[in-house]
Design a protein around this motif. Structure first.
Motif, mmCIF file in Angstrom:
data_model
loop_
_atom_site.group_PDB
_atom_site.id
_atom_site.type_symbol
_atom_site.label_atom_id
_atom_site.label_comp_id
_atom_site.label_asym_id
_atom_site.label_seq_id
_atom_site.Cartn_x
_atom_site.Cartn_y
_atom_site.Cartn_z
ATOM 1 N N GLY A 244 0.661 -1.200 -0.011
ATOM 2 C CA GLY A 244 0.066 -0.093 0.322
ATOM 3 C C GLY A 244 0.835 1.175 0.057
ATOM 4 N N MET A 245 0.065 2.365 -0.115
ATOM 5 C CA MET A 245 0.613 3.663 -0.143
ATOM 6 C C MET A 245 1.385 4.223 1.152
ATOM 7 S SD MET A 245 -2.097 5.502 -2.348
ATOM 8 C CE MET A 245 -2.534 4.992 -3.992
ATOM 9 N N LEU B 70 5.492 4.269 -7.828
ATOM 10 C CA LEU B 70 4.490 3.208 -8.725
ATOM 11 C C LEU B 70 3.212 3.657 -8.841
ATOM 12 C CD1 LEU B 70 4.728 0.562 -10.527
ATOM 13 C CD2 LEU B 70 4.465 -0.647 -8.140
ATOM 14 N N TYR B 71 2.927 4.019 -7.549
ATOM 15 C CA TYR B 71 1.396 4.107 -7.754
ATOM 16 C C TYR B 71 0.725 5.452 -8.270
ATOM 17 C CZ TYR B 71 0.832 0.760 -3.765
ATOM 18 O OH TYR B 71 0.937 -0.620 -3.280
ATOM 19 N N ARG C 50 0.729 4.656 -11.973
ATOM 20 C CA ARG C 50 -0.260 3.723 -12.378
ATOM 21 C C ARG C 50 -1.426 4.435 -12.326
ATOM 22 N NH1 ARG C 50 1.901 -1.322 -14.480
ATOM 23 N NH2 ARG C 50 4.160 -0.535 -14.192
ATOM 24 N N LEU D 188 -3.300 5.925 -9.495
ATOM 25 C CA LEU D 188 -4.251 5.468 -8.637
ATOM 26 C C LEU D 188 -4.970 6.578 -8.217
ATOM 27 C CD1 LEU D 188 -3.256 2.596 -8.409
ATOM 28 C CD2 LEU D 188 -3.322 2.686 -6.146
ATOM 29 N N PRO D 189 -6.473 6.234 -7.890
ATOM 30 C CA PRO D 189 -7.411 7.284 -7.373
ATOM 31 C C PRO D 189 -6.790 8.381 -6.468
ATOM 32 C CG PRO D 189 -8.494 5.281 -7.583
ATOM 33 C CD PRO D 189 -7.179 4.949 -7.546
ATOM 34 N N GLU E 96 -8.512 9.614 -4.335
ATOM 35 C CA GLU E 96 -9.139 9.231 -2.734
ATOM 36 C C GLU E 96 -8.151 8.576 -1.908
ATOM 37 O OE1 GLU E 96 -10.808 9.220 -5.706
ATOM 38 O OE2 GLU E 96 -12.875 9.615 -5.669
ATOM 39 N N ALA E 97 -7.553 7.483 -2.723
ATOM 40 C CA ALA E 97 -6.645 6.571 -1.964
ATOM 41 C C ALA E 97 -5.229 7.475 -1.439
ATOM 42 C CB ALA E 97 -6.033 5.475 -2.961
ATOM 43 N N ASN F 207 -6.729 9.458 1.467
ATOM 44 C CA ASN F 207 -6.972 8.395 2.813
ATOM 45 C C ASN F 207 -5.836 8.308 3.587
ATOM 46 O OD1 ASN F 207 -8.148 6.594 4.422
ATOM 47 N ND2 ASN F 207 -7.348 5.112 3.080
ATOM 48 N N ASP G 244 -16.772 4.985 -4.234
ATOM 49 C CA ASP G 244 -15.841 5.912 -3.220
ATOM 50 C C ASP G 244 -14.920 4.906 -2.042
ATOM 51 O OD1 ASP G 244 -16.522 7.788 -4.701
ATOM 52 O OD2 ASP G 244 -17.700 9.025 -3.295
ATOM 53 N N LYS H 174 -12.189 3.081 -4.063
ATOM 54 C CA LYS H 174 -11.258 4.305 -4.385
ATOM 55 C C LYS H 174 -10.382 4.643 -3.283
ATOM 56 C CE LYS H 174 -13.451 6.593 -8.184
ATOM 57 N NZ LYS H 174 -14.016 7.724 -8.844
ATOM 58 N N THR H 175 -11.110 4.826 -2.036
ATOM 59 C CA THR H 175 -10.328 5.241 -0.953
ATOM 60 C C THR H 175 -9.576 4.184 -0.457
ATOM 61 O OG1 THR H 175 -11.971 6.619 -0.251
ATOM 62 C CG2 THR H 175 -10.766 6.376 1.381
ATOM 63 N N ALA H 176 -9.978 2.943 -0.298
ATOM 64 C CA ALA H 176 -9.116 1.870 0.007
ATOM 65 C C ALA H 176 -7.819 1.630 -0.759
ATOM 66 C CB ALA H 176 -10.093 0.347 -0.067
ATOM 67 N N GLY H 177 -7.896 2.014 -2.234
ATOM 68 C CA GLY H 177 -6.740 1.850 -2.988
ATOM 69 C C GLY H 177 -6.117 0.534 -2.820
ATOM 70 N N PRO H 178 -4.786 0.437 -2.921
ATOM 71 C CA PRO H 178 -4.336 -0.948 -2.693
ATOM 72 C C PRO H 178 -4.420 -1.693 -1.383
ATOM 73 C CG PRO H 178 -2.445 0.823 -2.778
ATOM 74 C CD PRO H 178 -3.942 1.542 -2.735
ATOM 75 N N THR I 125 -11.627 1.796 -12.365
ATOM 76 C CA THR I 125 -10.638 2.745 -11.408
ATOM 77 C C THR I 125 -9.442 2.738 -11.637
ATOM 78 O OG1 THR I 125 -10.478 1.191 -9.667
ATOM 79 C CG2 THR I 125 -12.323 2.649 -9.552
ATOM 80 N N ILE J 266 -7.224 0.517 -10.328
ATOM 81 C CA ILE J 266 -6.374 0.044 -9.053
ATOM 82 C C ILE J 266 -5.656 -1.144 -9.296
ATOM 83 C CG2 ILE J 266 -6.589 -0.534 -6.727
ATOM 84 C CD1 ILE J 266 -8.979 1.311 -6.495
ATOM 85 N N GLN K 139 -3.425 -5.780 -6.691
ATOM 86 C CA GLN K 139 -2.597 -5.290 -5.577
ATOM 87 C C GLN K 139 -2.220 -3.801 -5.795
ATOM 88 O OE1 GLN K 139 -1.543 -7.472 -3.124
ATOM 89 N NE2 GLN K 139 -0.040 -6.183 -1.837
ATOM 90 N N GLY K 140 -3.034 -3.207 -6.529
ATOM 91 C CA GLY K 140 -2.745 -1.629 -6.492
ATOM 92 C C GLY K 140 -1.909 -1.425 -7.740
ATOM 93 N N TYR K 141 -1.326 -2.151 -8.198
ATOM 94 C CA TYR K 141 -0.037 -1.974 -9.202
ATOM 95 C C TYR K 141 -0.544 -1.661 -10.698
ATOM 96 C CZ TYR K 141 2.869 -4.321 -5.807
ATOM 97 O OH TYR K 141 3.653 -4.568 -4.670
#
Lengths: 193, 283
Positions: A105-106, A174-175, A178, A180-181, A183-184, A187, B175, B178-182, B237, B239, B242-244
């Motif tokens: 994760g981020m 990397l994120y 790619r 990524l939204p 929102e992520a 967060n 949402d 999206k917020t959770a992402g990877p 989205t 994502i 694994q969000g890669y």
């Protein structure tokens, strides 16, 4: 897929500089397992002026809590936990010499900036493939906080541990690459203490 | 009316123990099939690489009796208790707890529960979370669901306005993802509960995860459409595994619904990582 880069711990500044977001890496050497409460205790030790359970210089922390080892096995199942929970503690550890981090994760903007400033690297391991990853662990020994059970710090000897560079010391991410939204990203910022 | 039937605590302990060990070291056929489909659909090389590892891991976990994931979870137990069952030799919830304790001790599973404030580990993975439905009949159905913390952390509940309607529900679910992402280890399975009260929406969402992956809602055409549309949005989205990055962020969206108060529209989203583990037994 790109060529896989083989690297060894402890990590030097030069090794970190040679890595770029998106690189696939096989890591060999010692890494230290530490997650939520272990980080909390390390910060307490720093605040109270006590020594840390292991010298951070050049070392790599694996955000992980393994399952117990079966008799005759070095370790049980092991894999990454969500790294962002350790974000509040990470910049200070990087400042004190920590080089590598393994998780999933981020990271927060503060951690990403500290990775650039202190020339570190953040690797991603795939979550939920613990039976596969545990085959790369050759030995595990207790270092500290055994009372925390799976949250204690262990020194793990790993061989060709499969990783992907997520944040490099050149600002690569990397994120972000790619897309990524947003929102992520937001967060993780919100979760900063 | 069925005949009164005795079920012993010994049998319950034994069953719960075996269910949690099996759930942690294998995936059900529906999850495996969904992951195989995901591997075919995924176009990003990094996403394909992640899915290959996930599939290889499951085979290895089975063969070596190693947990699929090191997070062997908080133990959730869903009981369906026939009202003509008589539990003998002890207390029902005590037997369920003992089964969980033995599974995590003898099965070399991780003890992942702690005091919320002191963060001291409870050392035996107790207590479990138990939900009971009392139904007609003289059977006891036990569903064991070890639930990982990473995906649970990304779940959520909202009290929407009636005016938000179907579009508002869809937006809230997307949402959350999206917020959770990877973080919750995609490709995920999204359980959603609509209606009831705040806590009932959450329970509906969690129970929706027990439906075989990819099986549309069996009762309501509107929900089937909502599941399909929400899944399509989620997989746009980018994502990915694994969000890669990639086109498979979720394997399925599974929604259940109950009537709610005229003033409200509760919606809850239960996020499940790709290691969707649950096993059931009928006594």
């Amino acid at each position: 897929m790109e060529q896989v880069i083989t690297i060894k711990t402890p990590l030097t500044g030069d090794v970190c500089k040679s890595l770029h977001a998106g690189d696939r890496v096989f890591l060999t050497g010692a890494v230290y397992s530490a997650r939520d409460t272990a980080h909390h205790r390390m910060m307490e030790a720093i605040r109270e002026g006590n020594p840390l359970p292991f010298p951070l210089q050049g070392e790599t922390i694996f955000y992980a809590g393994p399952t117990p080892a079966r008799p005759g096995m070095p370790i049980g199942a092991i894999g990454p936990t969500t790294s962002s929970r350790m974000d509040p503690y990470t910049p200070e550890l990087l400042e004190r010499g920590l080089k590598g981090m393994i998780g999933k994760g981020m990271r927060s903007s503060a951690v990403r900036e500290a990775i650039n400033r202190y020339c570190g690297v953040y690797f991603g391991a795939v979550g939920g493939i613990a039976a596969l990853l545990t085959q790369c662990v050759q030995a595990a020994t207790w270092v500290a906080y055994q009372d925390l059970g799976p949250e204690g710090i262990m020194r793990l000897q790993v061989l060709n541990f499969p990783l992907i560079v997520i944040n490099d010391c050149h600002g690569g991410d990397l994120y972000r690459d790619r897309r990524l939204p947003d929102e992520a990203m937001a967060n993780n910022e919100r979760r900063l203490l | 009316m069925t005949e009164l039937r005795n079920i012993s605590c010994r049998e319950i302990i034994h069953t719960v123990k075996n269910l949690f060990i099996k759930a942690n070291t294998s995936l059900t056929d529906d999850v495996r099939a969904a992951l195989c489909r995901a591997r075919q659909d995924e176009t990003s090389p990094l996403g394909q690489y992640v899915l290959d590892q996930i599939l290889e891991n499951e085979v290895l976990a089975n063969r070596t009796q190693t947990p699929v994931c090191q997070d062997t979870g908080i133990a959730i137990v869903f009981l369906e208790l026939g009202q003509d069952v008589h539990i003998t030799g002890g207390n029902l919830y005590g037997a369920v707890s003992e089964g969980v304790r033995l599974a995590y001790a003898d099965g070399y599973l991780r003890k992942s529960l702690c005091d919320p404030l002191s963060r001291t580990n409870t050392t035996d993975n107790l207590p479990p979370v138990i939900y009971t439905d009392v139904v007609s009949g003289n059977h006891l159905k036990i569903v064991a669901m070890p639930k990982g913390g990473g995906s649970e952390n990304m779940s959520g509940t909202a009290m929407l306005l009636p005016a938000d309607g179907c579009e508002g529900i869809k937006k809230y679910i997307v949402d959350r993802v999206k917020t959770a992402g990877p973080n919750p280890c995609p490709p995920i399975i999204v359980g959603a509960g609509i209606g009831g009260t705040m806590e009932q929406a959450a329970l509906l969402a969690k129970k929706a995860l027990l439906r075989p992956v990819g099986l549309p809602n069996p009762n309501d055409e509107r929900l089937r459409r909502l599941e399909e549309e929400t899944l399509a949005e989620i997989n746009k989205t980018g994502i990915g595994p694994q969000g890669y990055g990639g086109c498979v962020t979720a394997l399925a969206v599974q929604i259940d619904m109950r009537p709610c108060h005229i003033a409200g529209l509760p919606v809850s989203v239960a996020i499940q990582c790709h290691a969707a583990r649950h096993q059931e037994a009928l006594l």
